[in-house]
Design a protein around this motif. Structure first.
Motif, PDB file in Angstrom:
ATOM      1  N   LYS A  57       4.475  -8.896   8.856  1.00 35.63           N
ATOM      2  CA  LYS A  57       3.498 -10.130   9.227  1.00 35.63           C
ATOM      3  C   LYS A  57       3.309 -10.375   7.439  1.00 35.63           C
ATOM      4  CE  LYS A  57       2.358 -11.001  12.820  1.00 35.63           C
ATOM      5  NZ  LYS A  57       2.313 -12.083  13.607  1.00 35.63           N
ATOM      6  N   ALA A  58       2.517  -8.769   7.000  1.00 37.42           N
ATOM      7  CA  ALA A  58       2.016  -9.071   5.252  1.00 37.42           C
ATOM      8  C   ALA A  58       2.818 -10.488   4.714  1.00 37.42           C
ATOM      9  CB  ALA A  58       2.197  -7.803   4.887  1.00 37.42           C
ATOM     10  N   ASP A  59       4.088 -10.206   4.630  1.00 33.19           N
ATOM     11  CA  ASP A  59       4.706 -11.457   4.015  1.00 33.19           C
ATOM     12  C   ASP A  59       3.846 -12.959   4.161  1.00 33.19           C
ATOM     13  OD1 ASP A  59       5.520 -12.489   1.905  1.00 33.19           O
ATOM     14  OD2 ASP A  59       7.837 -12.409   3.231  1.00 33.19           O
ATOM     15  N   ALA A  60       4.051 -13.277   6.029  1.00 37.83           N
ATOM     16  CA  ALA A  60       4.066 -14.478   6.820  1.00 37.83           C
ATOM     17  C   ALA A  60       2.452 -14.924   5.803  1.00 37.83           C
ATOM     18  CB  ALA A  60       4.152 -14.075   8.382  1.00 37.83           C
ATOM     19  N   ILE A 109       5.755  -6.500  -1.721  1.00 36.07           N
ATOM     20  CA  ILE A 109       6.380  -6.549  -0.278  1.00 36.07           C
ATOM     21  C   ILE A 109       8.287  -6.332  -0.896  1.00 36.07           C
ATOM     22  CG2 ILE A 109       6.972  -7.148   1.566  1.00 36.07           C
ATOM     23  CD1 ILE A 109       4.106  -8.233   1.707  1.00 36.07           C
ATOM     24  N   LYS A 110       8.753  -7.190  -1.573  1.00 38.53           N
ATOM     25  CA  LYS A 110      10.043  -7.057  -1.538  1.00 38.53           C
ATOM     26  C   LYS A 110      10.948  -5.740  -2.239  1.00 38.53           C
ATOM     27  CE  LYS A 110      13.538  -9.806  -4.493  1.00 38.53           C
ATOM     28  NZ  LYS A 110      13.200 -10.959  -5.804  1.00 38.53           N
ATOM     29  N   ASN A 111       9.504  -5.068  -2.950  1.00 38.50           N
ATOM     30  CA  ASN A 111      10.090  -3.878  -3.879  1.00 38.50           C
ATOM     31  C   ASN A 111      10.259  -3.172  -2.483  1.00 38.50           C
ATOM     32  OD1 ASN A 111      10.669  -5.051  -5.961  1.00 38.50           O
ATOM     33  ND2 ASN A 111       8.176  -4.763  -7.014  1.00 38.50           N
ATOM     34  N   ILE A 112       9.202  -2.839  -2.101  1.00 44.26           N
ATOM     35  CA  ILE A 112       8.954  -1.876  -0.982  1.00 44.26           C
ATOM     36  C   ILE A 112       9.466  -1.724   0.484  1.00 44.26           C
ATOM     37  CG2 ILE A 112       7.118  -0.827   1.020  1.00 44.26           C
ATOM     38  CD1 ILE A 112       4.978  -2.373  -0.239  1.00 44.26           C
ATOM     39  N   LYS A 113      10.363  -3.526   0.930  1.00 44.76           N
ATOM     40  CA  LYS A 113      11.333  -3.288   1.278  1.00 44.76           C
ATOM     41  C   LYS A 113      12.559  -2.459   0.828  1.00 44.76           C
ATOM     42  CE  LYS A 113      10.281  -7.626   3.216  1.00 44.76           C
ATOM     43  NZ  LYS A 113      10.668  -9.778   3.415  1.00 44.76           N
ATOM     44  N   ASN A 114      13.128  -2.533  -0.365  1.00 48.21           N
ATOM     45  CA  ASN A 114      14.475  -1.360  -1.384  1.00 48.21           C
ATOM     46  C   ASN A 114      13.593  -0.319  -0.685  1.00 48.21           C
ATOM     47  OD1 ASN A 114      15.324  -3.498  -2.150  1.00 48.21           O
ATOM     48  ND2 ASN A 114      13.950  -3.761  -3.689  1.00 48.21           N
ATOM     49  N   THR A 115      12.294   0.196  -0.383  1.00 42.96           N
ATOM     50  CA  THR A 115      12.674   2.164  -0.458  1.00 42.96           C
ATOM     51  C   THR A 115      12.078   2.390   1.228  1.00 42.96           C
ATOM     52  OG1 THR A 115       9.922   1.655  -0.358  1.00 42.96           O
ATOM     53  CG2 THR A 115      11.406   2.633  -2.177  1.00 42.96           C
ATOM     54  N   GLY A 116      12.475   0.893   2.323  1.00 38.67           N
ATOM     55  CA  GLY A 116      12.140   1.185   3.674  1.00 38.67           C
ATOM     56  C   GLY A 116      12.518   2.223   4.545  1.00 38.67           C
ATOM     57  N   LYS A 165       5.840   0.424  -6.265  1.00 41.17           N
ATOM     58  CA  LYS A 165       7.603   0.309  -6.689  1.00 41.17           C
ATOM     59  C   LYS A 165       7.651   1.327  -4.941  1.00 41.17           C
ATOM     60  CE  LYS A 165      11.087   1.361  -9.616  1.00 41.17           C
ATOM     61  NZ  LYS A 165      11.271   2.001 -11.579  1.00 41.17           N
ATOM     62  N   LEU A 166       6.933   2.858  -5.043  1.00 41.36           N
ATOM     63  CA  LEU A 166       6.909   3.194  -3.537  1.00 41.36           C
ATOM     64  C   LEU A 166       6.457   2.560  -1.980  1.00 41.36           C
ATOM     65  CD1 LEU A 166       6.576   6.720  -5.680  1.00 41.36           C
ATOM     66  CD2 LEU A 166       9.011   5.808  -5.107  1.00 41.36           C
ATOM     67  N   GLY A 167       5.492   2.061  -2.681  1.00 42.89           N
ATOM     68  CA  GLY A 167       4.924   1.638  -0.969  1.00 42.89           C
ATOM     69  C   GLY A 167       4.132   1.820  -0.929  1.00 42.89           C
ATOM     70  N   ILE A 168       3.258   3.409  -1.732  1.00 44.90           N
ATOM     71  CA  ILE A 168       2.480   4.224  -1.132  1.00 44.90           C
ATOM     72  C   ILE A 168       1.122   3.759  -1.594  1.00 44.90           C
ATOM     73  CG2 ILE A 168       2.104   6.183  -0.772  1.00 44.90           C
ATOM     74  CD1 ILE A 168       4.551   7.337  -1.150  1.00 44.90           C
ATOM     75  N   TYR A 169      -0.232   2.948  -1.068  1.00 52.36           N
ATOM     76  CA  TYR A 169      -0.922   2.366  -0.532  1.00 52.36           C
ATOM     77  C   TYR A 169      -2.114   2.975  -1.533  1.00 52.36           C
ATOM     78  CZ  TYR A 169       0.802  -1.752  -2.651  1.00 52.36           C
ATOM     79  OH  TYR A 169       2.319  -3.058  -2.960  1.00 52.36           O
ATOM     80  N   HIS A 170      -2.459   4.624  -0.316  1.00 53.51           N
ATOM     81  CA  HIS A 170      -3.098   5.220  -0.048  1.00 53.51           C
ATOM     82  C   HIS A 170      -3.263   6.937  -0.139  1.00 53.51           C
ATOM     83  CE1 HIS A 170      -1.989   6.464   4.013  1.00 53.51           C
ATOM     84  NE2 HIS A 170      -1.024   5.391   3.572  1.00 53.51           N
ATOM     85  N   VAL A 171      -4.231   7.341  -0.218  1.00 50.30           N
ATOM     86  CA  VAL A 171      -4.386   8.607  -0.372  1.00 50.30           C
ATOM     87  C   VAL A 171      -5.179   9.465   0.393  1.00 50.30           C
ATOM     88  CG1 VAL A 171      -5.594  10.434  -2.471  1.00 50.30           C
ATOM     89  CG2 VAL A 171      -4.496   8.582  -3.094  1.00 50.30           C
ATOM     90  N   PRO A 172      -4.496  10.232   0.939  1.00 47.05           N
ATOM     91  CA  PRO A 172      -3.018  10.554   0.672  1.00 47.05           C
ATOM     92  C   PRO A 172      -2.221   9.918   1.491  1.00 47.05           C
ATOM     93  CG  PRO A 172      -3.647  12.150   2.832  1.00 47.05           C
ATOM     94  CD  PRO A 172      -4.855  11.759   2.204  1.00 47.05           C
ATOM     95  N   GLY A 173      -0.742   9.339   0.776  1.00 43.54           N
ATOM     96  CA  GLY A 173       0.055   8.429   1.443  1.00 43.54           C
ATOM     97  C   GLY A 173       1.550   9.711   0.975  1.00 43.54           C
ATOM     98  N   ASN A 174       2.580   9.192   2.512  1.00 40.34           N
ATOM     99  CA  ASN A 174       3.956  10.184   1.475  1.00 40.34           C
ATOM    100  C   ASN A 174       4.852   9.471   2.187  1.00 40.34           C
ATOM    101  OD1 ASN A 174       3.886  10.396   4.595  1.00 40.34           O
ATOM    102  ND2 ASN A 174       2.104  11.477   4.149  1.00 40.34           N
TER     103      ASN A 174
END
Length: 333
Positions: free
Chosen positions: A165-168, A190-197, A296-305
């Protein structure tokens, strides 16, 4: 004569609602917060690190150089965050009940008033309804920086992100803002995040802690691994760090942890590492949310994991501390 007075009064009112060119000012008052402090940082590096705003008698005033539109994040004593949209030569007024920040009102510029409307309309909504409302808002305001914030907040940074949805939505926004580099970076993120889905193996990367420890993604196989974000100014993240430390003491080498510190300076985190005897690598490049590790990891907030199983595959993301500890026990069996 009366017309002259009217012109003078109008000019004074206009001056009171704006500030000098190249600067942005915000003032505000709070109920249920007589004394204290707020933290403020920018999402694009306009502020170098984190500024502190003192609240006295329930009021505060803050002014910064501002040559282009930017998004500031206000961090409150309860560690919740609210966005402020800064523009050169503008001033805003904030009013809120510190015990109920969901209905914070910001007046003075169109974008902040749009955000206020969204905040008030969704204050009583359940999370799925808020996300749906965010989608409608974005579709109706494709050129607004508020939409850019809402897209990240509700479709990329949520516990259950919706990257498709974000990509669209980003594609629709880019059609209206072809020169917006932030949107192009988000699309690439988003392209990078898909690599860590979920179900994916973590791409080959290495982490070097501020005290010299190193670990690579290859080293994580054979162990349950948690990669988390933390900051000394975010209480819940420091609590999560301590809870993971207790868990690791009970599990030994069966649990790997890597912490990505989003402080603007290593010094405070080094003190925390020493105080809490944190044994694993804590990475801090002092770039906060501009760190290349964030997209690169797709972690956009604190805390995230990100949680990896023993095979090195991503099994879950952005769990709250109790759920995170439970997931670790499940994967360790």
């Amino acid at each position: 004569m009366s017309r002259i007075y009217l012109i003078i009064i109008s000019a004074l009112l206009l001056a009171s609602c704006s500030t000098r060119s190249g600067w942005f000012r915000m003032e505000g008052h709070f109920l249920h917060m007589n004394q204290g402090q707020l933290l403020v940082y920018s999402t694009d590096g306009m502020i170098n690190g984190i500024d502190t705003i003192k609240v006295s008698g329930g009021r505060f005033s803050y002014e910064i150089p501002c040559t282009k539109p930017t998004t500031l994040m206000l961090v409150f004593p309860n560690f919740s965050e609210q966005p402020i949209f800064a523009e050169s030569g503008e001033a805003i007024d904030i009013s809120a009940d510190a015990s109920h920040l969901k209905i914070m009102e910001v007046k003075g510029t169109k974008q902040n008033e749009l955000m206020t409307d969204f905040r008030l309309q969704t204050a009583q909504m359940a999370p799925p309804d808020v996300q749906h409302h965010a989608e409608l808002f974005i579709s109706d305001h494709l050129e607004s920086p508020v939409s850019e914030y809402l897209l990240k907040r509700y479709f990329m940074m949520s516990a259950k992100p919706d990257y498709a949805k974000a990509d669209a939505l980003i594609d629709k926004m880019i059609e209206k803002q072809k020169d917006n580099g932030n949107l192009l970076r988000l699309k690439n993120d988003i392209k990078n995040i898909k690599n860590t889905g979920t179900g994916m193996a973590l791409p080959e990367m290495s982490f070097e802690g501020i005290n010299g420890q190193t670990v690579s993604s290859g080293d994580m196989k054979g162990h349950v691994t948690v990669i988390m974000t933390c900051a000394t100014w975010a209480y819940e993240s420091m609590n999560q760090l301590r809870q993971l430390n207790k868990k690791r003491k009970s599990m030994g080498n069966a649990l790997n942890v890597v912490a990505i510190c989003l402080d603007s300076s290593k010094e405070q985190m080094q003190n925390a590492i020493k105080r809490d005897t944190i044994p694993w690598p804590v990475v801090c490049d002092e770039m906060m949310f501009a760190s290349p590790l964030v997209p690169k990891l797709g972690i956009y907030h604190v805390p995230g994991n990100i949680i990896l199983n023993k095979q090195g595959h991503v099994v879950d993301r952005n769990l709250e501390t109790p759920a995170l500890l439970s997931k670790i026990d499940e994967l360790a069996k």
